[in-house]
Scaffold this motif. Structure first.
Motif, PDB file in Angstrom:
ATOM      1  N   ILE A  93      38.515  51.135  39.864  1.00 31.40           N
ATOM      2  CA  ILE A  93      39.639  50.946  40.776  1.00 31.40           C
ATOM      3  C   ILE A  93      40.639  52.084  40.669  1.00 31.40           C
ATOM      4  O   ILE A  93      41.184  52.556  41.661  1.00 31.40           O
ATOM      5  N   THR A 132      40.846  46.652  48.816  1.00 26.73           N
ATOM      6  CA  THR A 132      40.809  47.213  47.466  1.00 26.73           C
ATOM      7  C   THR A 132      40.949  46.103  46.421  1.00 26.73           C
ATOM      8  O   THR A 132      40.228  46.081  45.414  1.00 26.73           O
ATOM      9  N   ARG A 156      37.691  44.211  46.101  1.00 23.37           N
ATOM     10  CA  ARG A 156      36.665  44.909  45.321  1.00 23.37           C
ATOM     11  C   ARG A 156      36.934  44.768  43.825  1.00 23.37           C
ATOM     12  O   ARG A 156      36.002  44.645  43.021  1.00 23.37           O
ATOM     13  N   TYR A 157      38.200  44.790  43.442  1.00 20.68           N
ATOM     14  CA  TYR A 157      38.522  44.603  42.029  1.00 20.68           C
ATOM     15  C   TYR A 157      38.176  43.176  41.580  1.00 20.68           C
ATOM     16  O   TYR A 157      37.609  42.965  40.504  1.00 20.68           O
ATOM     17  N   ILE A 168      47.045  48.536  41.372  1.00 23.39           N
ATOM     18  CA  ILE A 168      46.675  48.632  42.789  1.00 23.39           C
ATOM     19  C   ILE A 168      47.916  48.651  43.674  1.00 23.39           C
ATOM     20  O   ILE A 168      48.022  49.469  44.599  1.00 23.39           O
ATOM     21  N   CYS A 215      35.779  41.699  38.591  1.00 22.83           N
ATOM     22  CA  CYS A 215      36.239  40.722  37.591  1.00 22.83           C
ATOM     23  C   CYS A 215      35.285  39.529  37.513  1.00 22.83           C
ATOM     24  O   CYS A 215      34.924  39.076  36.415  1.00 22.83           O
ATOM     25  N   TYR A 264      47.222  43.295  36.355  1.00 26.60           N
ATOM     26  CA  TYR A 264      46.596  44.592  36.595  1.00 26.60           C
ATOM     27  C   TYR A 264      46.670  44.949  38.080  1.00 26.60           C
ATOM     28  O   TYR A 264      46.941  46.100  38.444  1.00 26.60           O
ATOM     29  N   ILE A 265      46.407  43.969  38.950  1.00 22.91           N
ATOM     30  CA  ILE A 265      46.452  44.211  40.393  1.00 22.91           C
ATOM     31  C   ILE A 265      47.830  44.711  40.803  1.00 22.91           C
ATOM     32  O   ILE A 265      47.966  45.701  41.534  1.00 22.91           O
ATOM     33  N   PRO A 300      35.759  47.718  35.405  1.00 26.58           N
ATOM     34  CA  PRO A 300      36.440  47.471  36.675  1.00 26.58           C
ATOM     35  C   PRO A 300      37.696  48.300  36.830  1.00 26.58           C
ATOM     36  O   PRO A 300      37.993  48.795  37.903  1.00 26.58           O
ATOM     37  N   ARG A 301      38.460  48.468  35.761  1.00 26.02           N
ATOM     38  CA  ARG A 301      39.703  49.222  35.839  1.00 26.02           C
ATOM     39  C   ARG A 301      39.440  50.683  36.170  1.00 26.02           C
ATOM     40  O   ARG A 301      40.118  51.308  36.973  1.00 26.02           O
TER      41      ARG A 301
END
Length: 523
Positions: free
Chosen positions: A7, A374, A377-378, A301, A382, A296-297, A3-4
């Protein structure tokens, strides 16, 4: 982690624009040299009736089209606007407010206390129902003297109602608030082009003096990246909530722009329909929260322009319970919670099932918000890691709000709710079911939450209120009616081709202060 990587690649593509910061010839032709302030807004313009609007692009127009009773300074001190005097009688629990005598609506009619009474009562009925528990009645003592009777002592009561715009009382005549709104503010409505733009012109009869600006044009620009490009090229003068990394590119132009950087008083969350059997179990909702890496977001992001949220009160609220921390990113714990709630993986170890049905749901997101799409989508990636299938459905703003606002016509929605940092009484609206039987946040109901909030705003003891709100903070965090994701760090920008004698801000009071802006003379 997969996922990372996806993104990061997407974000690299997203932020590769805005190369040329030079003002264009089109900007000069579009009014950059005129005494016109151009203001990009990221939500469509609806009705210009503030007594029914909770949030739309029109909110950016209200502070310049309408007047207030008073306007707070940054330290909270109220300054006169339509009201010139106010005092409180502790025995009768009544505020007496005196209006100025020289204020007129844009149609030439004098403003009276009947208009103030109508505006307050209409706003409370349609937008601020929580005030029904605090205001007993409003009496017009004369055309210029008003009395607001309270049911109980309310600390800082005037600060909670100052943002109510004063509109003309109908008095037998209908006002077309879409095409011909009537206010009393520093600017008069001139025209509009549907949801796309609104033009205001200076009010030469304004009681505080004609503004220096000739006009203000509001543009609906849903794509924030395009708005920043317009700003850099001189095609607009104001852009709000600047996107990550763009600030790094334009901060070198500090001589061209005013900047206001702050953590916004709205929390972005994944709100669940707790009436839906899929999300009725708190263990399931907690599992989803554990599956999402919010740090992380914020880091990747939002590019660091935000803070991880822990709950509805907001990270800067004096009522926030310090023991309440953001739910930790822990996919293994998420899987264990799902198992305890009756969800087990299929034979391939992929999708989780309960009673033969897979965990599959649809998330509604605001169609025009690139950042939120965005993030969605992440989150989709997850949840896929723990066997949950989520569909992302972008929808128009009105459809998004209609789905969950005192409604359950959704499964999950990504939205923003105002925190309780400045106005904790808003928590009643979002999470309590006492006033209408259905809270604003997807009809979420919990008797303990309702009791805590009701008691908190009925007590006269400030320490008791703080204690109850901290209990509420802890209770809501344990129930996870939504996954509280983050609070954005907003960066608003305004061109320095205008002189602004007060600190730049796009808060209600900051937008109202744009009436003081003036075009800088060419050297």
């Amino acid at each position: 982690m997969k996922p990372r990587m996806i993104i990061i690649a997407f974000m690299a593509f997203l932020f590769c624009s805005c190369n040329d910061p030079s003002p264009t010839k089109d900007a000069k032709r579009s009014g950059a040299q005129e005494n016109t302030l151009r203001y990009d807004v990221n939500a469509p313009f609806g009705t210009l009736d503030p007594t029914v609007v909770n949030f739309s692009g029109s909110n950016n127009v209200f502070p310049l089209l309408y007047s207030y009773l008073f306007v707070p300074e940054r330290n909270g001190t109220l300054q006169p606007d339509l009201a010139i005097q106010w005092d409180f009688d502790s025995e009768s629990l009544a505020w007496t407010i005196v209006l100025r005598e020289d204020a007129m609506f844009h149609n030439g009619r004098k403003i009276t206390t009947k208009d103030v009474k109508y505006s307050i009562e209409s706003k409370i009925e349609n937008v601020f129902p929580e005030h029904e528990a605090t205001i007993d009645r409003i009496s017009c003592l004369s055309d210029t003297k008003l009395r607001v009777h309270l049911k109980r002592p309310v600390p800082f009561f005037l600060q909670t109602i100052w943002s109510i715009e004063i509109c003309p009382s109908p008095e037998g005549e209908d006002v077309d608030f879409y095409y011909h709104p009537i206010g009393s503010g520093p600017f008069i409505f001139k025209s509009r082009k549907g949801e796309q733009s609104i033009i205001l012109e200076a009010n030469s009869q304004y009681y505080a003096g004609r503004p220096s600006l000739d006009r203000i044009i509001f543009f609906y620009q849903p794509d924030r990246e395009k708005s920043w490009t317009r700003l850099l090229r001189g095609e607009t003068d104001i852009a709000s909530e600047i996107v990550p990394k763009t600030y790094d590119m334009i901060k070198q132009y500090k001589n061209r722009f005013y900047f206001d950087r702050y953590i916004i008083e709205y929390c972005t969350l994944l709100l669940y329909n707790t009436v839906d059997p899929l999300f009725s179990d708190p263990r399931v909702r907690m599992a989803l929260s554990h599956a999402i890496d919010r740090h992380y977001i914020v880091r990747e992001i939002l590019q660091g322009y935000g803070v991880v949220a822990s709950g509805s009160l907001g990270v800067q609220s004096p009522y926030h319970n310090p023991k309440v921390k953001p739910v930790a990113f822990d996919p293994q714990k998420a899987v264990a919670l799902l198992k305890s709630a009756g969800w087990s993986p299929d034979k391939d170890g992929r999708l989780v099932f309960s009673d033969g049905s897979p965990f599959d749901f649809t998330l509604l997101v605001f169609r025009e918000s690139q950042i939120e799409k965005t993030v969605a989508r992440y989150i989709q990636l997850c949840l896929d890691e723990i066997g949950i299938r989520m569909q992302v459905k972008p929808v128009p703003f009105d459809d998004l709000k209609r789905a969950y606002y005192r409604n359950t016509d959704f499964q999950a929605v990504m939205t923003e709710l105002q925190t309780g940092e400045l106005y904790p009484h808003l928590l009643l609206r979002y999470w309590s079911s006492s006033s209408s039987g259905c809270s604003f946040s997807g009809c979420f109901q919990d008797t303990e939450v309702t009791r805590m909030l009701t008691d908190a705003f009925q007590t006269e003891n400030p320490e008791r209120r703080r204690s109850l709100l901290r209990e509420f903070d802890s209770r809501l965090a344990s129930l996870q009616p939504g996954t509280f994701l983050f609070q954005k760090m907003a960066i608003d920008v305004m061109s320095r081709r205008f002189d602004l004698p007060v600190p730049f801000s796009l808060s209600n009071q900051g937008t109202h202060a744009l009436k003081h802006a003036s075009l800088v003379a060419d050297e």
